[in-house]
Design a protein around this motif. Structure first.
Motif, PDB file in Angstrom:
ATOM      1  N   PHE A  69      -0.878   1.812   6.696  1.00  0.00           N
ATOM      2  CA  PHE A  69      -0.131   2.750   7.537  1.00  0.00           C
ATOM      3  C   PHE A  69       0.276   2.020   8.803  1.00  0.00           C
ATOM      4  O   PHE A  69      -0.585   1.488   9.515  1.00  0.00           O
ATOM      5  CB  PHE A  69      -0.992   3.974   7.903  1.00  0.00           C
ATOM      6  CG  PHE A  69      -1.234   4.910   6.759  1.00  0.00           C
ATOM      7  CD1 PHE A  69      -0.390   5.982   6.528  1.00  0.00           C
ATOM      8  CD2 PHE A  69      -2.307   4.708   5.899  1.00  0.00           C
ATOM      9  CE1 PHE A  69      -0.597   6.849   5.459  1.00  0.00           C
ATOM     10  CE2 PHE A  69      -2.539   5.560   4.834  1.00  0.00           C
ATOM     11  CZ  PHE A  69      -1.681   6.635   4.617  1.00  0.00           C
ATOM     12  N   HIS A 105       3.017   2.601   3.965  1.00  0.00           N
ATOM     13  CA  HIS A 105       3.504   3.793   4.670  1.00  0.00           C
ATOM     14  C   HIS A 105       4.032   3.378   6.041  1.00  0.00           C
ATOM     15  O   HIS A 105       3.272   2.888   6.884  1.00  0.00           O
ATOM     16  CB  HIS A 105       2.381   4.815   4.842  1.00  0.00           C
ATOM     17  CG  HIS A 105       1.836   5.323   3.544  1.00  0.00           C
ATOM     18  ND1 HIS A 105       0.903   4.620   2.809  1.00  0.00           N
ATOM     19  CD2 HIS A 105       2.111   6.464   2.851  1.00  0.00           C
ATOM     20  CE1 HIS A 105       0.609   5.302   1.721  1.00  0.00           C
ATOM     21  NE2 HIS A 105       1.325   6.417   1.713  1.00  0.00           N
ATOM     22  N   PHE A 121       3.049  12.177   7.678  1.00  0.00           N
ATOM     23  CA  PHE A 121       2.357  10.904   7.858  1.00  0.00           C
ATOM     24  C   PHE A 121       0.874  11.151   8.114  1.00  0.00           C
ATOM     25  O   PHE A 121       0.004  10.505   7.520  1.00  0.00           O
ATOM     26  CB  PHE A 121       2.994  10.155   9.026  1.00  0.00           C
ATOM     27  CG  PHE A 121       2.661   8.692   9.104  1.00  0.00           C
ATOM     28  CD1 PHE A 121       3.290   7.773   8.280  1.00  0.00           C
ATOM     29  CD2 PHE A 121       1.737   8.217  10.017  1.00  0.00           C
ATOM     30  CE1 PHE A 121       3.010   6.416   8.354  1.00  0.00           C
ATOM     31  CE2 PHE A 121       1.438   6.875  10.114  1.00  0.00           C
ATOM     32  CZ  PHE A 121       2.084   5.969   9.268  1.00  0.00           C
TER      33      PHE A 121
END
Length: 276
Positions: A69, A105, A121
């Protein structure tokens, strides 16, 4: 919080890369139990990514079962723009290792509804069980991700207007043209970072010295958002010698590789220099 001081930027990158490598190996990620890694952009982590890519090519680590992420992304910059953080990550890291594209991501600064994208998210992080290790940098004003001075320490992923100092600092990536730097970005929140099970921050150069001193020797303050890591149970800052110039508690150089610990209320300084 631990502060680990290395002699120069190259030594910092080597230490951090090996630390991440060790964490992944110890975790032993699998398809059903992936390692979740939070990642930054900018100049500070570039050498770390180069070392990790080299370790992968040497067969020392696999990123196949690592989910990532990223901290932030500009608003309104096409993902294929050379200065988008999407391009940065693929150019400097993802295209050099075996991360699966579906495990990567990165916030979408061109989404029809960026606020909804921010909520998604956060939900995606929660869905994989949270972030195991968040790698971070620090701005000259002490910000982490794009959590500029004054940001709430309880903040989550959101749209953020960038401070002029940040825009000015980032203009070096836009031919030093301030007018070309985006004025808004998507960013994880301070609370998002604090929720990670471990946070490792890189601080390089004399330009970061004041920020480092404010963030680790002063109290927790929303004007220096990295200072919130004082509240984290497992946080570490890895700095080069120049970044420690403003510290009031001075580090000590030792003649071997055994670390010297100077314990304070919220800070442990680890000096790991070698003098030949």
């Amino acid at each position: 919080m631990r502060l680990i001081v290395r002699e120069d930027a190259a030594s910092v990158a080597e230490y951090v890369a090996n630390y991440i490598l060790g964490r992944i190996k110890d975790f032993g990620p699998s398809p059903t139990r992936p390692f979740v890694l939070g990642l930054p952009t900018g100049s500070s982590p570039m050498a770390v990514y180069q070392i990790l890519a080299a370790k992968y090519k040497a067969g020392e680590v696999s990123f196949e079962n690592v989910i990532t992420f990223n901290m932030d992304e500009y608003v309104g910059v096409p993902r294929d723009h050379p200065q988008s953080y999407h391009s940065f990550m693929w150019n400097h890291f993802f295209s050099h290792v075996n991360c699966r594209p579906e495990n990567v991501h990165i916030l979408n600064g061109n989404a029809p509804d960026v606020e909804a994208g921010c909520a998604q998210f956060e939900a995606a992080i929660e869905a994989v069980g949270g972030i195991d290790l968040f790698l971070a940098g620090v701005g000259e004003d002490g910000h982490v991700a794009f959590n500029e001075p004054g940001s709430s320490l309880a903040s989550r992923t959101r749209v953020k207007t960038l401070a002029y100092d940040t825009i000015l600092a980032n203009s070096r990536f836009f031919d030093n043209d301030v007018s070309q730097v985006p004025k808004m970005a998507l960013t994880v929140g301070v609370r998002t970072v604090l929720d990670a099970r471990e946070v490792v921050t890189i601080a390089l150069g004399a330009r970061k010295a004041v920020a480092l001193q404010r963030c680790i020797e002063n109290g927790v303050n929303h004007m220096w958002t990295l200072s919130a890591l004082q509240l984290h149970r497992h946080s570490m800052v890895v700095a080069d010698e120049d970044a420690t110039l403003e510290l009031q508690v001075k580090t000590v150089k030792v003649r071997n590789h055994r670390p010297l610990y100077l314990s304070l209320a919220t800070l442990t300084i680890v000096s790991v220099f070698q003098i030949n």
